[in-house]
Write a protein that holds these residues in place. Structure first.
Motif, PDB file in Angstrom:
ATOM      1  N   LEU A 173      98.901  29.421 -30.093  1.00 53.43           N
ATOM      2  CA  LEU A 173      97.459  29.476 -29.864  1.00 53.43           C
ATOM      3  C   LEU A 173      96.754  28.298 -30.529  1.00 53.43           C
ATOM      4  N   ALA A 174      97.198  27.941 -31.730  1.00 51.19           N
ATOM      5  CA  ALA A 174      96.582  26.822 -32.444  1.00 51.19           C
ATOM      6  C   ALA A 174      96.805  25.512 -31.693  1.00 51.19           C
ATOM      7  N   ARG A 175      98.010  25.317 -31.198  1.00 44.10           N
ATOM      8  CA  ARG A 175      98.309  24.087 -30.457  1.00 44.10           C
ATOM      9  C   ARG A 175      97.545  24.049 -29.133  1.00 44.10           C
ATOM     10  N   LEU A 176      97.427  25.201 -28.474  1.00 45.37           N
ATOM     11  CA  LEU A 176      96.668  25.256 -27.225  1.00 45.37           C
ATOM     12  C   LEU A 176      95.193  24.950 -27.470  1.00 45.37           C
ATOM     13  N   ARG A 177      94.663  25.486 -28.546  1.00 46.25           N
ATOM     14  CA  ARG A 177      93.251  25.246 -28.873  1.00 46.25           C
ATOM     15  C   ARG A 177      93.013  23.752 -29.109  1.00 46.25           C
ATOM     16  N   SER A 178      93.950  23.121 -29.798  1.00 48.42           N
ATOM     17  CA  SER A 178      93.829  21.691 -30.077  1.00 48.42           C
ATOM     18  C   SER A 178      93.999  20.860 -28.810  1.00 48.42           C
ATOM     19  N   MET A 179      94.927  21.261 -27.953  1.00 44.25           N
ATOM     20  CA  MET A 179      95.246  20.489 -26.749  1.00 44.25           C
ATOM     21  C   MET A 179      94.179  20.619 -25.674  1.00 44.25           C
ATOM     22  N   THR A 180      93.656  21.844 -25.483  1.00 43.34           N
ATOM     23  CA  THR A 180      92.780  22.117 -24.341  1.00 43.34           C
ATOM     24  C   THR A 180      91.300  22.132 -24.686  1.00 43.34           C
ATOM     25  N   GLY A 181      90.973  22.363 -25.941  1.00 40.67           N
ATOM     26  CA  GLY A 181      89.577  22.504 -26.320  1.00 40.67           C
ATOM     27  C   GLY A 181      89.028  23.893 -26.059  1.00 40.67           C
ATOM     28  N   CYS A 182      89.867  24.804 -25.548  1.00 43.41           N
ATOM     29  CA  CYS A 182      89.428  26.182 -25.282  1.00 43.41           C
ATOM     30  C   CYS A 182      89.327  26.959 -26.598  1.00 43.41           C
ATOM     31  N   GLU A 183      88.206  27.613 -26.803  1.00 39.11           N
ATOM     32  CA  GLU A 183      88.010  28.401 -28.015  1.00 39.11           C
ATOM     33  C   GLU A 183      88.301  29.879 -27.793  1.00 39.11           C
ATOM     34  N   LYS A 184      88.115  30.353 -26.565  1.00 38.38           N
ATOM     35  CA  LYS A 184      88.322  31.761 -26.259  1.00 38.38           C
ATOM     36  C   LYS A 184      89.603  31.945 -25.444  1.00 38.38           C
ATOM     37  N   PHE A 185      90.394  32.951 -25.834  1.00 36.95           N
ATOM     38  CA  PHE A 185      91.632  33.265 -25.129  1.00 36.95           C
ATOM     39  C   PHE A 185      91.539  34.678 -24.551  1.00 36.95           C
ATOM     40  N   ILE A 186      92.011  34.820 -23.326  1.00 38.51           N
ATOM     41  CA  ILE A 186      92.057  36.122 -22.661  1.00 38.51           C
ATOM     42  C   ILE A 186      93.503  36.390 -22.277  1.00 38.51           C
ATOM     43  N   TYR A 187      94.029  37.511 -22.741  1.00 35.03           N
ATOM     44  CA  TYR A 187      95.429  37.858 -22.462  1.00 35.03           C
ATOM     45  C   TYR A 187      95.493  38.951 -21.400  1.00 35.03           C
ATOM     46  N   ALA A 188      96.417  38.783 -20.440  1.00 31.37           N
ATOM     47  CA  ALA A 188      96.677  39.818 -19.438  1.00 31.37           C
ATOM     48  C   ALA A 188      98.183  40.003 -19.322  1.00 31.37           C
ATOM     49  N   GLY A 189      98.658  41.230 -19.560  1.00 34.65           N
ATOM     50  CA  GLY A 189     100.093  41.472 -19.475  1.00 34.65           C
ATOM     51  C   GLY A 189     100.493  42.763 -20.151  1.00 34.65           C
ATOM     52  N   ARG A 190     101.756  43.063 -20.059  1.00 34.12           N
ATOM     53  CA  ARG A 190     102.270  44.348 -20.532  1.00 34.12           C
ATOM     54  C   ARG A 190     102.221  44.492 -22.052  1.00 34.12           C
ATOM     55  N   GLN A 191     102.134  43.378 -22.796  1.00 32.48           N
ATOM     56  CA  GLN A 191     102.093  43.436 -24.259  1.00 32.48           C
ATOM     57  C   GLN A 191     100.666  43.398 -24.799  1.00 32.48           C
ATOM     58  N   ALA A 192      99.702  43.759 -23.976  1.00 27.82           N
ATOM     59  CA  ALA A 192      98.297  43.641 -24.365  1.00 27.82           C
ATOM     60  C   ALA A 192      97.987  44.369 -25.671  1.00 27.82           C
ATOM     61  N   SER A 193      98.463  45.594 -25.802  1.00 27.54           N
ATOM     62  CA  SER A 193      98.146  46.362 -27.012  1.00 27.54           C
ATOM     63  C   SER A 193      98.763  45.722 -28.248  1.00 27.54           C
ATOM     64  N   ASP A 194      99.997  45.204 -28.129  1.00 28.38           N
ATOM     65  CA  ASP A 194     100.646  44.544 -29.272  1.00 28.38           C
ATOM     66  C   ASP A 194      99.884  43.296 -29.686  1.00 28.38           C
ATOM     67  N   VAL A 195      99.463  42.521 -28.688  1.00 31.49           N
ATOM     68  CA  VAL A 195      98.733  41.278 -28.961  1.00 31.49           C
ATOM     69  C   VAL A 195      97.411  41.575 -29.655  1.00 31.49           C
ATOM     70  N   LYS A 196      96.720  42.593 -29.167  1.00 33.22           N
ATOM     71  CA  LYS A 196      95.415  42.927 -29.742  1.00 33.22           C
ATOM     72  C   LYS A 196      95.559  43.523 -31.137  1.00 33.22           C
ATOM     73  N   ASN A 197      96.533  44.413 -31.308  1.00 35.48           N
ATOM     74  CA  ASN A 197      96.728  45.053 -32.614  1.00 35.48           C
ATOM     75  C   ASN A 197      97.149  44.051 -33.684  1.00 35.48           C
ATOM     76  N   ALA A 198      97.830  42.991 -33.262  1.00 33.53           N
ATOM     77  CA  ALA A 198      98.263  41.967 -34.215  1.00 33.53           C
ATOM     78  C   ALA A 198      97.130  41.016 -34.578  1.00 33.53           C
ATOM     79  N   GLY A 199      95.987  41.175 -33.917  1.00 33.01           N
ATOM     80  CA  GLY A 199      94.845  40.323 -34.206  1.00 33.01           C
ATOM     81  C   GLY A 199      95.001  38.905 -33.700  1.00 33.01           C
ATOM     82  N   LEU A 200      95.906  38.708 -32.729  1.00 36.93           N
ATOM     83  CA  LEU A 200      96.158  37.363 -32.220  1.00 36.93           C
ATOM     84  C   LEU A 200      95.082  36.910 -31.243  1.00 36.93           C
ATOM     85  N   ILE A 201      94.693  37.820 -30.345  1.00 37.13           N
ATOM     86  CA  ILE A 201      93.724  37.486 -29.301  1.00 37.13           C
ATOM     87  C   ILE A 201      92.708  38.620 -29.209  1.00 37.13           C
ATOM     88  N   GLU A 202      91.453  38.272 -29.206  1.00 38.85           N
ATOM     89  CA  GLU A 202      90.395  39.287 -29.191  1.00 38.85           C
ATOM     90  C   GLU A 202      90.344  40.044 -27.877  1.00 38.85           C
TER      91      GLU A 202
END
Length: 386
Positions: free
Chosen positions: A251-280
């Motif tokens: 995520l840090a490298r993507l933020r630096s490369m793309t300039g995107c500040e907000k990330f949206i995740y879609a997929g079967r691991q959504a709850s794991d990603v959110k619970n880990a505090g990785l993506i809002e």
């Protein structure tokens, strides 16, 4: 007997005499067509798009056949078409070909189908199926067929002892042995749901293989209020199959490369990603077609559906595959300048070697070459078969 292109897959089949053709109110014969789908969202969605175009152009009755443990058919198809579930015992789900063959063959003893269309891994689902004597169409991707000279998940899986069981079951049904899974990537007509300009011209395909262009589920639905007004965001679409962890470093490298500040995740691991505090913003499913229209960048797992959706919208992407077939597609896109592919054994530092502006220019150029008529072309090929 229909012409056999598939090493004896079509054998004589005695149908019950009470299976009479269906006629509409004007006395016209309605053709019964079987759509057999693998359980993954991409396969179901692709067949559904073709089915919608077909019923608008021909008098047909379509029934979908799919494993009973998945709900993707109901999610995508709803009540638009009849769905028949094939029982797959839990203990056989890793090698479902025997149970699926038993179930689908029983269906065909009563369902007087006149055309079979299937999409999904033929090794896992159809390698021991004895089909009725009618034409058959296979919807797939060019890089999986063996004509693209790539070692795929199927070829690796087939090298295991599983091929002995498959050939044993085939012999019991009078079907010839197969020596390669690529022998199953054939039919009376093969529809390649790919952009032809992405596949190297050196790849030679038989005359009955037809490039129709990308076909993906045009999912519609409500965009969650929390992300409805976001723009220039990065969409991370990891699909319904496979698993690969999203790391903070990525995520840090993507933020630096793309300039995107907000990330949206879609997929079967959504709850794991959110619970880990990785993506809002994390959801199991989202209407990607609508979200890509305002996205600045995309990360996909290399599934052809979500990836082609991004390309069609002119969105540059990074491919983060969960298995070898997706990595093959990611490498094709990378060679075309449309994506960065972080393969299963690649280091994240690879991201630093690519220029985001070049990716954006290539994505915009590719989007102009994609007509969006892949499902219509596929439907026309099916009409030729009936």
């Amino acid at each position: 007997m229909y012409e056999d292109r598939t090493r004896g897959l079509f054998l004589d089949w005695t149908r019950p005499h009470d299976c009479a053709p269906i006629n509409d109110t004007e006395g016209n014969c309605i053709k019964k067509i079987a759509f057999i789908s693998g359980p993954a969202l991409g396969h179901v969605g692709r067949l559904y798009e073709i089915a919608k175009k077909l019923v608008r152009r021909a008098d047909v009755e379509i029934t979908f056949y799919i494993a009973d443990y998945t709900t993707t058919a109901e999610m995508v198809i709803g009540n638009a078409f009849r769905i028949k579930k094939i029982p797959i015992p839990a203990e056989t789900r890793h090698h479902p070909f025997e149970a699926f063959a038993d179930g689908i063959e029983k269906c065909f003893q009563h369902d007087n189908v006149e055309l079979i269309v299937h999409d999904g891994c033929p090794l896992r689902w159809l390698s021991t199926t004895r089909f009725p004597d009618c034409p058959r169409v296979f919807v797939t991707n060019a890089f999986l067929t063996g004509h693209h000279n790539r070692d795929t998940f199927q070829s690796r899986w087939f090298d295991k002892p599983v091929h002995m069981k498959i050939n044993h079951l085939r012999a019991e049904k009078g079907l010839p042995a197969i020596s390669s899974p690529f022998e199953l990537y054939d039919a009376d007509k093969v529809i390649l749901a790919d952009a032809r300009f992405l596949i190297p011209r050196a790849s030679q395909f038989p005359e009955h293989f037809h490039f129709c262009g990308p076909i993906h589920w045009g999912s519609r639905g409500e965009i969650p209020e929390s992300i409805a007004n976001l723009t220039d965001h990065c969409i991370i679409s990891m699909g319904s199959t496979g698993k690969r962890n999203i790391e903070r470093e990525l995520l840090a490298r993507l933020r630096s490369m793309t300039g995107c500040e907000k990330f949206i995740y879609a997929g079967r691991q959504a709850s794991d990603v959110k619970n880990a505090g990785l993506i809002e913003y994390a959801f199991e499913w989202l209407p990607l077609d609508q979200l890509y229209s305002h996205a600045g960048f995309a990360v996909t797992q290399g599934g052809s559906g979500s990836t082609y959706q991004a390309i069609a919208k002119g969105v540059p992407s990074l491919t983060f595959p969960t298995h070898i077939n997706q990595e093959i597609f990611g490498n094709i896109l990378e060679k075309a300048g449309l994506s960065v592919c972080i393969g299963l054994n690649d280091n994240l530092e690879k991201i630093e070697n690519f220029d985001i502006d070049s990716l954006r220019d290539a994505a915009r150029g590719a989007s102009l070459k994609m007509s969006g008529n892949g499902a219509i072309r596929a439907a026309k090929h099916l009409i030729e078969m009936i």
